[in-house]
Design an enzyme around this catalytic site. Structure first.
Site, PDB file in Angstrom:
ATOM      1  N   ASP A 125      -7.952  -4.726  -0.128  1.00 49.11           N
ATOM      2  CA  ASP A 125      -8.519  -5.375  -1.312  1.00 49.11           C
ATOM      3  C   ASP A 125      -8.340  -6.889  -1.308  1.00 49.11           C
ATOM      4  O   ASP A 125      -8.974  -7.581  -2.105  1.00 49.11           O
ATOM      5  CB  ASP A 125      -7.867  -4.808  -2.581  1.00 49.11           C
ATOM      6  CG  ASP A 125      -8.057  -3.311  -2.705  1.00 49.11           C
ATOM      7  OD1 ASP A 125      -9.222  -2.874  -2.668  1.00 49.11           O
ATOM      8  OD2 ASP A 125      -7.061  -2.587  -2.829  1.00 49.11           O
ATOM      9  N   HIS A 177       0.857  -1.189   0.000  1.00 54.50           N
ATOM     10  CA  HIS A 177       0.000   0.000   0.000  1.00 54.50           C
ATOM     11  C   HIS A 177       0.887   1.231   0.000  1.00 54.50           C
ATOM     12  O   HIS A 177       1.978   1.228   0.581  1.00 54.50           O
ATOM     13  CB  HIS A 177      -0.912   0.005   1.234  1.00 54.50           C
ATOM     14  CG  HIS A 177      -2.012   1.013   1.164  1.00 54.50           C
ATOM     15  ND1 HIS A 177      -1.825   2.335   1.507  1.00 54.50           N
ATOM     16  CD2 HIS A 177      -3.316   0.903   0.783  1.00 54.50           C
ATOM     17  CE1 HIS A 177      -2.966   2.991   1.345  1.00 54.50           C
ATOM     18  NE2 HIS A 177      -3.873   2.151   0.901  1.00 54.50           N
TER      19      HIS A 177
END
Length: 411
Positions: A363, A304
């Site tokens: 996700d 991320h």
């Protein structure tokens, strides 16, 4: 006492104010550099640049912390519902019982969309992606609320409520149109999440009974996706809003940005990756492909921009995923979950991923939950937009209330 950083350019020293953050890193104010030093700062992707002051969301990526208005995301996901978190983001405090009841009633009251909007849907071909339909439909709301083309501060609250209320209705309509089914109207006695599931899966001849496990899971997913600082879509909304554009146009720009595969479309990419891996026995092969800089394969759902630790949202979703699959009788026979769990375990022990601080992100498990709920992959980003609309509106409202707000103009 004020603190300053010193910047030396061509032998001349410039003193730059250091702004104290209420929490997290302090900030060097470079707003006068171009005027005083005759040069600009260069920061592709705004990796080290704060574009605004905000009190909505705080992230400590190194420690894996996410807070909304001071409340930890795990506590909100476990103890709150989505509209309670929406109220928190917009107003800055959790609502009292009376405030919550009034807020939910207003959202329910504004959930209908103008009947003429139905004609817009008919202009799309049946194969249109639901995000394309949703983007156009949200932008078209500007035509139904011409009074907001020149909005005032008194309009901020009602505008936020209207947007939060109508987005799930438009999202469900986008899905229904894409599969050739009649639109289903909101059923206001249902709560926010139940109402959306009702509009998605009921038909005029079949009532949809909401599974409480699925409802609670979707409520958590919405909370976990509600806001996340100045990400691509939120920054897009702020930039559009800084010009004075009406709020419906601003939210449509956020939807467009969210649609990108590097942003809102990542959970669909995770599902495709897990399907490509196919079986746990092939995980080492794909781990090796991910390490090979000459191989185009990417390990989706890991890493991320902000988090250099385990994404706290992913930790909640991992347990939520197991709860949903257990309730649906799929816990021990869902191949995607088995591959995901083993892939995570192997990657977290691998020095390549440890050194690069690549951990599962939000996700990684959300797509598996959606698939188990019966939500098709083309709707994944649409659901993300439903949740993130709350954050977009909170950020839009905060921007317009900021006395230092200026039109955005990168150099």
């Amino acid at each position: 006492d004020s603190e300053f950083a010193e910047l030396k350019i061509r032998g001349k020293i410039f003193k730059l104010p250091i702004l104290k953050a209420s929490i997290g890193e302090d900030v060097i104010d470079i707003s006068r550099v171009s005027a005083e030093a005759d040069c600009f700062t260069y920061d592709p992707g705004f990796m080290s640049t704060a574009s605004c002051q905000s009190t909505i969301t705080y992230i400590d990526g190194d420690k894996g912390i996410l807070r909304h208005r001071g409340y930890d995301i795990k506590d909100l996901a476990e103890k709150s519902d989505f509209l309670e978190v929406a109220y928190l983001l917009i107003y800055g405090e959790l609502p009292s019982g009376e405030q919550y009841n009034n807020f939910t009633k207003q959202v329910a009251h504004h959930s209908l969309v103008n009947e003429r909007l139905h004609y817009l849907f008919q202009t799309f071909c049946s194969s249109s992606h639901p995000m394309a339909i949703m983007l156009a439909a949200v932008g078209s709301l500007s035509a139904f609320y011409p009074d907001l083309l020149n909005f005032k501060e008194a309009d901020y609250e009602l505008t936020a409520i209207r947007m939060i209320a109508k987005i799930p209705t438009i999202a469900a309509m986008s899905y229904k149109y894409s599969i050739g089914q009649p639109f289903i109207y909101p059923d206001n006695p249902l709560d926010f999440t139940e109402n959306f599931l009702h509009m998605m899966f009921a038909t005029p001849c079949t009532k949809y009974t909401v599974n409480p496990i699925i409802k609670n899971a979707l409520n958590k997913i919405f909370i976990l996706h509600a806001d996340h600082e100045q990400n691509a879509s939120t920054s897009t909304v702020r930039i559009a809003g800084s010009s004075g554009a009406n709020p419906f146009a601003c939210i449509s720009t956020g939807i467009a940005s969210l649609w990108g595969p590097a942003h809102g479309g990542a959970n669909e990419a995770v599902i495709n990756m897990l399907k490509e891996i196919g079986s746990s026995e092939y995980i080492p092969k794909y781990i090796a492909k991910a390490k090979d800089k000459n191989d185009p394969f990417r390990l989706m759902g890991f890493g991320h921009r902000v988090y250099k630790n385990y994404d706290p949202r992913a930790a909640v979703l991992k347990e939520t995923c197991k709860e949903v699959l257990k309730a649906l009788g799929q816990l021990d026979n869902n191949p995607l979950l088995q591959i995901a769990i083993e892939l995570e375990a192997i990657a977290l022990k691998d020095e390549y991923f440890i050194e690069r601080k690549l951990y599962p992100n939000v996700d990684f498990y959300s797509g598996i939950i959606y698939k188990a709920m019966g939500i098709p992959s083309q709707m994944f980003t649409v659901l993300f937009a439903i949740a993130r609309t709350v954050g977009w509106m909170a950020q839009w409202k905060e921007m317009h209330e900021d006395p230092e707000q200026k039109i955005s103009r990168p150099r």
